[in-house]
Design a protein around this motif. Structure first.
Motif, PDB file in Angstrom:
ATOM      1  N   ASP A  15      -0.376   2.587  -4.963  1.00 40.13           N
ATOM      2  CA  ASP A  15       0.343   1.784  -5.943  1.00 40.13           C
ATOM      3  C   ASP A  15      -0.295   1.982  -7.314  1.00 40.13           C
ATOM      4  O   ASP A  15      -1.023   1.124  -7.824  1.00 40.13           O
ATOM      5  CB  ASP A  15       0.278   0.312  -5.520  1.00 40.13           C
ATOM      6  CG  ASP A  15       1.005  -0.580  -6.505  1.00 40.13           C
ATOM      7  OD1 ASP A  15       1.829  -0.061  -7.278  1.00 40.13           O
ATOM      8  OD2 ASP A  15       0.730  -1.800  -6.495  1.00 40.13           O
ATOM      9  N   GLY A  47      -1.473  -0.261  -1.177  1.00 42.01           N
ATOM     10  CA  GLY A  47      -2.088  -1.035  -2.237  1.00 42.01           C
ATOM     11  C   GLY A  47      -3.462  -0.522  -2.626  1.00 42.01           C
ATOM     12  O   GLY A  47      -4.137   0.158  -1.859  1.00 42.01           O
ATOM     13  N   THR A  48      -3.875  -0.851  -3.838  1.00 43.38           N
ATOM     14  CA  THR A  48      -5.186  -0.440  -4.331  1.00 43.38           C
ATOM     15  C   THR A  48      -6.077  -1.675  -4.451  1.00 43.38           C
ATOM     16  O   THR A  48      -5.644  -2.783  -4.181  1.00 43.38           O
ATOM     17  CB  THR A  48      -5.046   0.201  -5.721  1.00 43.38           C
ATOM     18  OG1 THR A  48      -4.445  -0.761  -6.591  1.00 43.38           O
ATOM     19  CG2 THR A  48      -4.172   1.434  -5.651  1.00 43.38           C
ATOM     20  N   ARG A  49      -7.310  -1.451  -4.850  1.00 38.56           N
ATOM     21  CA  ARG A  49      -8.205  -2.579  -5.039  1.00 38.56           C
ATOM     22  C   ARG A  49      -9.127  -2.335  -6.226  1.00 38.56           C
ATOM     23  O   ARG A  49      -9.742  -1.275  -6.327  1.00 38.56           O
ATOM     24  CB  ARG A  49      -9.050  -2.797  -3.785  1.00 38.56           C
ATOM     25  CG  ARG A  49      -9.751  -4.163  -3.840  1.00 38.56           C
ATOM     26  CD  ARG A  49     -11.006  -4.188  -3.051  1.00 38.56           C
ATOM     27  NE  ARG A  49     -10.935  -4.835  -1.747  1.00 38.56           N
ATOM     28  CZ  ARG A  49     -10.234  -5.899  -1.433  1.00 38.56           C
ATOM     29  NH1 ARG A  49      -9.475  -6.483  -2.331  1.00 38.56           N
ATOM     30  NH2 ARG A  49     -10.268  -6.395  -0.222  1.00 38.56           N
ATOM     31  N   ALA A 106      -9.752   1.489  -6.607  1.00 40.85           N
ATOM     32  CA  ALA A 106      -9.921   2.267  -5.377  1.00 40.85           C
ATOM     33  C   ALA A 106      -8.587   2.472  -4.679  1.00 40.85           C
ATOM     34  O   ALA A 106      -7.773   1.557  -4.575  1.00 40.85           O
ATOM     35  CB  ALA A 106     -10.894   1.555  -4.448  1.00 40.85           C
ATOM     36  N   GLN A 107      -8.356   3.689  -4.232  1.00 37.94           N
ATOM     37  CA  GLN A 107      -7.229   3.964  -3.360  1.00 37.94           C
ATOM     38  C   GLN A 107      -7.721   3.918  -1.915  1.00 37.94           C
ATOM     39  O   GLN A 107      -8.848   4.296  -1.635  1.00 37.94           O
ATOM     40  CB  GLN A 107      -6.663   5.357  -3.614  1.00 37.94           C
ATOM     41  CG  GLN A 107      -6.125   5.591  -4.998  1.00 37.94           C
ATOM     42  CD  GLN A 107      -5.359   6.900  -5.067  1.00 37.94           C
ATOM     43  OE1 GLN A 107      -4.515   7.172  -4.233  1.00 37.94           O
ATOM     44  NE2 GLN A 107      -5.671   7.715  -6.054  1.00 37.94           N
ATOM     45  N   PRO A 108      -6.868   3.517  -1.000  1.00 37.80           N
ATOM     46  CA  PRO A 108      -7.274   3.503   0.409  1.00 37.80           C
ATOM     47  C   PRO A 108      -7.176   4.902   0.994  1.00 37.80           C
ATOM     48  O   PRO A 108      -6.251   5.225   1.738  1.00 37.80           O
ATOM     49  CB  PRO A 108      -6.254   2.563   1.051  1.00 37.80           C
ATOM     50  CG  PRO A 108      -5.042   2.684   0.203  1.00 37.80           C
ATOM     51  CD  PRO A 108      -5.512   2.983  -1.192  1.00 37.80           C
TER      52      PRO A 108
END
Lengths: 374, 374
Positions: free
Chosen positions: B199, B357-359, B329-331
């Motif tokens: 995302d 989703g990212t974080r 961060a990308q998963p």
DNA sequence: TTGTACGCGTTATCAT
DNA sequence: ATGATAACGCGTACAA
């Protein structure tokens, strides 16, 4: 997208030529008339023709690919060795949402830095890079410890490199493959395979010399299973150097924990409980050392103030912890590259043994405060 | 070791049965008499028989392997992006020595932590893990940017995941493979492929919100080429959030450097020289951000005191530098796993789009001193 | 220059 | 339960 895959016959029909011409157009473009070649390539492009590697491999008796097979026991641990987070279960996800949020993914969203890249991964990188330089695709096969499906990988490649893992040394020796084979880090027997390994004894000796002469430590204990050959070598190296320095050397390891599920480290625990700690714990690998560091931290033992801890391998995770790990680095990328080099070397029949030097990597866990090298 | 590879015919002769029986003994052990089965397996073991994947693949019209192909432009840089160390040349080594010393290997002995693992490597790990779970070997193919040899990889597998790289998006759209295909991080077009992506907009918006609301920064500049679709998305995300927060948003990126050889970062340099620095440099990827950090350090600009810098991806190298990198961060492991999942999904014809989703990963480079999450 | 025909090693379909 | 035999798709020697 689906449906039968187009073949040379389909292309030939589309282009109004014979299959031989199609084959030539791809393999020896120079020997076919320009316009026929164009017609063939266009036809191929149109119908989405991709040459079948199976058919080609069968006809040429070679696949063109190189293989790397590892027997692993602890894989798929997103957060590292001792923490037991569950890997992501893709099947449980609802992928039809607009966005699958990070929280739904859980800890398996990214590979924890303590779990990746490990020793095998770094060697694999070298293998892939060198294979790419030779224009060879790489087939990566992995199986559980002592699983027999090396042949699954072997059947697909022209040459194979193998990580024998912790207990599969025997299996490797018995394997009789009709292709060049490289074995990493196992004893250079009289088998027909090539061997690529690090100078385990030399590295261990250099490490011990550092602990003794720089830090004045004399009471060293070795931690790590003696089942794998390379860990035995490291223990022998340690003993050899201690003796050479005129110090008493332990006959046995103080803890032979193997890093299987629920590694307990009873030996180390016993030392901690007894309160009679040695000066240093020389661990057989970085993974062991990192687990030991974690254990000691939980027990309130300070590193390096109360005890020194060292590893072996030089994996990235050793740099990342609260206490950066002093270790003996192996030239991992180089080992992977050398393996490919050997696999590509046609003539050399016999099993060559390539031993690569190591390098002492001084960080904080041995007691050095300002490391000369990072 | 060398010589012709044994075939079913050899095994059959050795065991005194027909080739069909040999095949059965392996594939449907139950349907063959116990003693014949034993005889066959023993014969196979003795002569070192390994089934040919080529022949099997040809007969079954499927290879059983999954492929991962990346178009890369900067590979083989042992020490990272900007430092130009030469990769190890195996051919130049004398491998016959007792021990090939570390010094002879040079900087290419190990993969520098700034060069490995990068984004692609972490996704690849997820791909390999999930493939292993399904018992599928993985074929890793890599080619230079816009190289046409995807077909080389495609011909060997039953399903293929592709990293289109920086400029190969078009190529991917034109590819017409008769097998399931997953494309990472490219626009979800109306092509027949599956798409797995992060995302990007959402992640960029969260990041910008942090910079604005937590740090009170308002003058943000974007660094990174707008050629790749995902980097464009991140820029759009940044603009969108700025506007939503009632702040002026830049029309253009301040520097469109692509990370090719000799990335110059003229835009960033110009800012530094002019002395009119923005509050933050929002970089399109971690690799760009790390290069920018290096540049700023050389120029004497302090991060985060003089300027904030952020990345995107969440690669390990971002944690390791002198200034740990705030990033989105990308998963990555999850993306690799999802790709395999899609490739294994038989029925689903069409191109599914899975957006993960990212974080936000807050570290020092944005000005946070004690990061809430590591 | 282009077409025909055979072999590569395995699986699978028949007979036996 | 086991044996003969026809695909599978491509490379190539040989013929045209």
């Amino acid at each position: 997208m689906a449906g039968r895959r187009p073949t040379v016959y389909d292309v030939a029909r589309q282009a109004g030529v014979s299959i031989a011409t199609v084959s030539f157009a791809f393999r020896r473009p120079a020997e076919v008339r320009a316009e026929t070649r164009e017609a063939v390539l266009r036809a191929a492009q149109e119908i989405g023709y991709v040459p079948s590697a199976s058919a080609r491999g069968l006809a040429q008796r070679r696949t063109g690919a190189l293989g790397l097979h590892s027997f692993e026991y602890l894989l798929d641990r997103p957060q590292g060795l001792t923490e037991g987070a569950v890997p992501l279960q893709v099947a449980d996800l609802d992928l039809d949402q607009d966005v699958v949020s990070w929280d739904q993914l859980g800890p398996g969203a990214v590979s924890g830095p303590a779990a990746f890249p490990l020793y095998v991964d770094e060697v694999q990188r070298g293998f892939e890079l060198e294979a790419r330089r030779h224009g060879r695709p790489v087939l990566v096969g992995r199986s559980a410890e002592s699983g027999g499906d090396v042949t699954e990988t072997a059947g697909r490649v022209d040459g194979l490199a193998i990580f024998p893992g912790r207990a599969a040394e025997r299996l490797v020796r018995e394997v009789r493959l009709h292709m060049p084979v490289v074995v990493f880090g196992s004893p250079p027997d009289d088998d027909p395979h090539h061997h690529v390994l690090a100078d385990n004894r030399g590295g261990a000796r250099e490490l011990v010399r550092h602990l003794v002469t720089v830090h004045g430590l004399s009471d060293l204990a070795f931690v790590g299973s003696q089942a794998p050959w390379d860990l035995r070598e490291r223990f022998f190296g340690m003993r050899g150097e201690l003796e050479a320095l005129g110090l008493p050397a332990p006959d046995e390891v103080c803890d032979d924990t193997d890093l299987v599920d629920g590694a307990t480290f009873d030996g180390v625990r016993a030392l901690v409980t007894s309160g009679r700690l040695p000066h240093a714990l020389v661990c057989g690998s970085d993974q062991v050392a990192l687990a030991v560091l974690e254990l000691l931290a939980r027990e309130g033992v300070r590193v390096p103030e109360d005890i020194a801890v060292t590893g072996f391998d030089g994996i990235l995770a050793g740099r990342l912890g609260a206490v950066p790990l002093t270790t003996v680095a192996q030239p991992m990328e180089a080992m992977g590259r050398v393996a490919v080099h050997l696999l590509m070397g046609a003539g050399d029949e016999g099993g060559r043994v390539v031993r690569l030097g190591t390098r002492l990597q001084v960080r904080r866990s041995c007691g050095c405060s300002r490391p000369p090298t990072s």
